[in-house]
Design a protein around this motif. Structure first.
Motif, PDB file in Angstrom:
ATOM      1  N   GLY A 206     109.611  34.218  46.410  1.00  0.00           N
ATOM      2  CA  GLY A 206     108.743  33.337  45.657  1.00  0.00           C
ATOM      3  C   GLY A 206     107.313  33.456  46.151  1.00  0.00           C
ATOM      4  N   VAL A 207     106.439  32.617  45.607  1.00  0.00           N
ATOM      5  CA  VAL A 207     105.065  32.596  46.102  1.00  0.00           C
ATOM      6  C   VAL A 207     104.968  31.565  47.220  1.00  0.00           C
ATOM      7  N   SER A 208     103.933  31.650  48.027  1.00  0.00           N
ATOM      8  CA  SER A 208     103.781  30.786  49.192  1.00  0.00           C
ATOM      9  C   SER A 208     103.300  29.395  48.788  1.00  0.00           C
ATOM     10  N   PRO A 209     103.464  28.386  49.665  1.00  0.00           N
ATOM     11  CA  PRO A 209     102.932  27.044  49.379  1.00  0.00           C
ATOM     12  C   PRO A 209     101.429  27.071  49.106  1.00  0.00           C
ATOM     13  N   GLU A 210     100.704  27.953  49.805  1.00  0.00           N
ATOM     14  CA  GLU A 210      99.260  28.065  49.572  1.00  0.00           C
ATOM     15  C   GLU A 210      98.986  28.590  48.165  1.00  0.00           C
ATOM     16  N   ASP A 211      99.825  29.537  47.701  1.00  0.00           N
ATOM     17  CA  ASP A 211      99.652  30.065  46.349  1.00  0.00           C
ATOM     18  C   ASP A 211      99.948  28.995  45.300  1.00  0.00           C
ATOM     19  N   VAL A 212     100.930  28.131  45.577  1.00  0.00           N
ATOM     20  CA  VAL A 212     101.238  27.045  44.643  1.00  0.00           C
ATOM     21  C   VAL A 212     100.020  26.139  44.489  1.00  0.00           C
ATOM     22  N   GLU A 213      99.349  25.836  45.606  1.00  0.00           N
ATOM     23  CA  GLU A 213      98.144  25.007  45.543  1.00  0.00           C
ATOM     24  C   GLU A 213      97.058  25.691  44.719  1.00  0.00           C
ATOM     25  N   CYS A 214      96.947  26.997  44.871  1.00  0.00           N
ATOM     26  CA  CYS A 214      95.952  27.740  44.082  1.00  0.00           C
ATOM     27  C   CYS A 214      96.272  27.679  42.598  1.00  0.00           C
ATOM     28  N   ILE A 215      97.554  27.794  42.266  1.00  0.00           N
ATOM     29  CA  ILE A 215      97.959  27.694  40.855  1.00  0.00           C
ATOM     30  C   ILE A 215      97.621  26.308  40.306  1.00  0.00           C
ATOM     31  N   GLU A 216      97.848  25.287  41.124  1.00  0.00           N
ATOM     32  CA  GLU A 216      97.571  23.913  40.694  1.00  0.00           C
ATOM     33  C   GLU A 216      96.080  23.673  40.481  1.00  0.00           C
ATOM     34  N   ASN A 217      95.236  24.255  41.313  1.00  0.00           N
ATOM     35  CA  ASN A 217      93.822  23.882  41.345  1.00  0.00           C
ATOM     36  C   ASN A 217      92.894  24.860  40.632  1.00  0.00           C
ATOM     37  N   THR A 218      93.401  26.004  40.204  1.00  0.00           N
ATOM     38  CA  THR A 218      92.548  26.996  39.549  1.00  0.00           C
ATOM     39  C   THR A 218      92.076  26.518  38.183  1.00  0.00           C
ATOM     40  N   GLU A 219      90.798  26.752  37.877  1.00  0.00           N
ATOM     41  CA  GLU A 219      90.264  26.407  36.565  1.00  0.00           C
ATOM     42  C   GLU A 219      90.721  27.439  35.537  1.00  0.00           C
ATOM     43  N   LEU A 220      91.354  26.972  34.483  1.00  0.00           N
ATOM     44  CA  LEU A 220      91.812  27.849  33.402  1.00  0.00           C
ATOM     45  C   LEU A 220      91.311  27.282  32.077  1.00  0.00           C
ATOM     46  N   PRO A 221      90.127  27.653  31.655  1.00  0.00           N
ATOM     47  CA  PRO A 221      89.562  27.096  30.423  1.00  0.00           C
ATOM     48  C   PRO A 221      90.313  27.486  29.157  1.00  0.00           C
TER      49      PRO A 221
END
Length: 437
Positions: free
Chosen positions: A236-251
């Protein structure tokens, strides 16, 4: 009394052979059952109802014919002992199974059952595998008794020499005009080969259920060919990557929607995408999710994590009534048509995976693979060996705890890591200095 004989039908094939049949005669009326084999007239002894030694496979074919004749005679005696008046057609129907007694009629019946049962994913996977077995046999049908361990071993070798092409992609008109470039081929892997054997075993089981063959005719089992899947890497992806997915701006709303679906799956212990897309507003009651997993109909209830509540609030603006689907992928689809529903889920999942790979992952600066199913691996990796296995079984909705143990073994690394560190970082005692003389 009905009589049963093996005869040649007078219908010449292009290769100069005549079909072998069982002829049932009763009250001067006849009926025929084709046996799936044909021989040349000069290779047939009509008086003895046997294939002559001039035929390449005379011994094996004669054994098969004797067995079929004995089975047919027993079937005729059985039906006549129960009824006073029976016709030749009735005897034929008793003897002949509803589908052919050779492999491919049963395989076609098996595939048709998958389709009728709405099992799109298994149908689309198993159909080409049966096609590969047909190609291996050069398009000819085969008796179940001729499918031996040796033959299946040869089939495995044949598959190892096969290659698969990458999936076809849509091309523009300009691209079609360009000279074609050979696409790289990929060797067929061991897991794929094992899946071919699994579908052949499934056809044998189907034929047994139809009373076409018996258990001892199967080349599988304790003394048969072994089906052993190689270990697969589940990451899977790392916990840090999950945070990045949550917080990334996707207009882009489409990219943001794919991201929300991935996170929603992750927040509910890696819920399968097929279950996510089927969720209705009525499945959420008293701050809990109540649903049955589609794969095994295993029911249960989970609290709604706060992060999942935020996603639900976003989609609430599109809610019509309490029984509406939460997510749009299956709206307008007749969910009672299971085959079409599974097909639609497969197409939609493929589209979501493409967005996750090509847009969400780069935006979040994630280098590891990102698909909808990776959310399940991600949850399992973060759970590791910190959550009791019985609780993980409940979260994963596995029917058997053994399934959970086998699955979670892919993500439990702490003990092995500690053992490795213990050896590498082991401190040695200082050498004792010799006492001065």
């Amino acid at each position: 009394m009905a009589t049963v004989k093996i005869v040649l039908r007078k219908k010449l094939s292009k290769d100069g052979t005549l079909p072998l049949c069982l002829r049932i005669t009763k009250d001067r009326k006849t009926s025929f059952i084709h046996l799936g084999y044909a021989v040349k007239i000069e290779d047939w002894d009509e008086g003895k109802q046997r294939v002559k030694k001039s035929h390449a496979n005379s011994a094996r074919l004669n054994n098969l014919l004797l067995k079929k004749l004995a089975e047919a005679t027993d079937g005729a005696l059985e039906i006549e002992s129960k009824k006073t008046h029976v016709s030749a057609k009735a005897v034929r129907n008793k003897i002949k199974p509803s589908t052919g007694a050779t492999f491919f009629p049963q395989a076609d019946d098996f595939l048709n059952g998958l389709k009728q049962g709405g099992k799109y994913n298994q149908y689309t996977a198993d159909k080409p595998r049966i096609g590969h077995f047909r190609d291996f046999l050069k398009g000819e049908d085969i008796a179940f008794s001729d499918i031996t361990v040796g033959l299946l071993e040869k089939f495995k070798v044949y598959l190892k020499s096969c290659h698969t092409l990458p999936r076809k992609t849509k091309t523009s008109t300009d691209q079609r005009k360009r000279p074609s470039i050979a696409k790289p081929k990929k060797p067929m892997g061991e897991r794929t080969i094992m899946n071919h054997l699994v579908v052949i075993r499934s056809v044998f089981a189907h034929a047994r259920k139809n009373h076409v063959i018996t258990k001892d005719q199967s080349p599988f089992g304790e003394d048969g060919i072994k089906i052993k899947f190689p270990d697969t890497k589940k990451v899977g992806v790392s916990p840090e990557d999950v945070e990045c997915i949550e917080n990334t701006e996707l207009p882009n709303p489409t990219h943001d929607h794919a991201r929300k679906l991935w996170l929603f799956s992750f927040y509910f212990a890696g819920m399968r995408v097929s279950d996510v897309l089927r969720l209705r507003w009525s499945d959420f009651q008293n701050y809990r999710l109540h649903y049955s997993m589609g794969k095994n109909d295993k029911g249960g209830s989970l609290k709604i994590p706060d992060k999942a509540v935020a996603i639900l609030k976003h989609y609430e603006q599109f809610k019509g009534n309490g029984d509406d689907l939460i997510f749009p992928e299956l709206r307008g689809i007749d969910l009672a048509d299971e085959f079409n529903t599974q097909r639609t889920i497969a197409f939609k999942t493929s589209a979501l995976d493409k967005i996750l790979r090509n847009h969400v992952a780069p935006a979040a600066e994630i280098t590891s693979k990102l698909t909808m199913h990776i959310s399940r691996h991600t949850f399992a990796g973060m759970a590791g060996d910190t959550i009791p296995i019985q609780m993980l079984q409940k979260l994963y909705r596995h029917s058997k705890v053994e399934t959970t143990i086998g699955y979670q073994q892919n993500f439990i690394h702490q003990a092995a890591d500690d053992a490795l560190d213990a050896v590498i970082n082991k401190k040695t005692k200082p050498r004792e200095q010799p006492e001065p003389e």
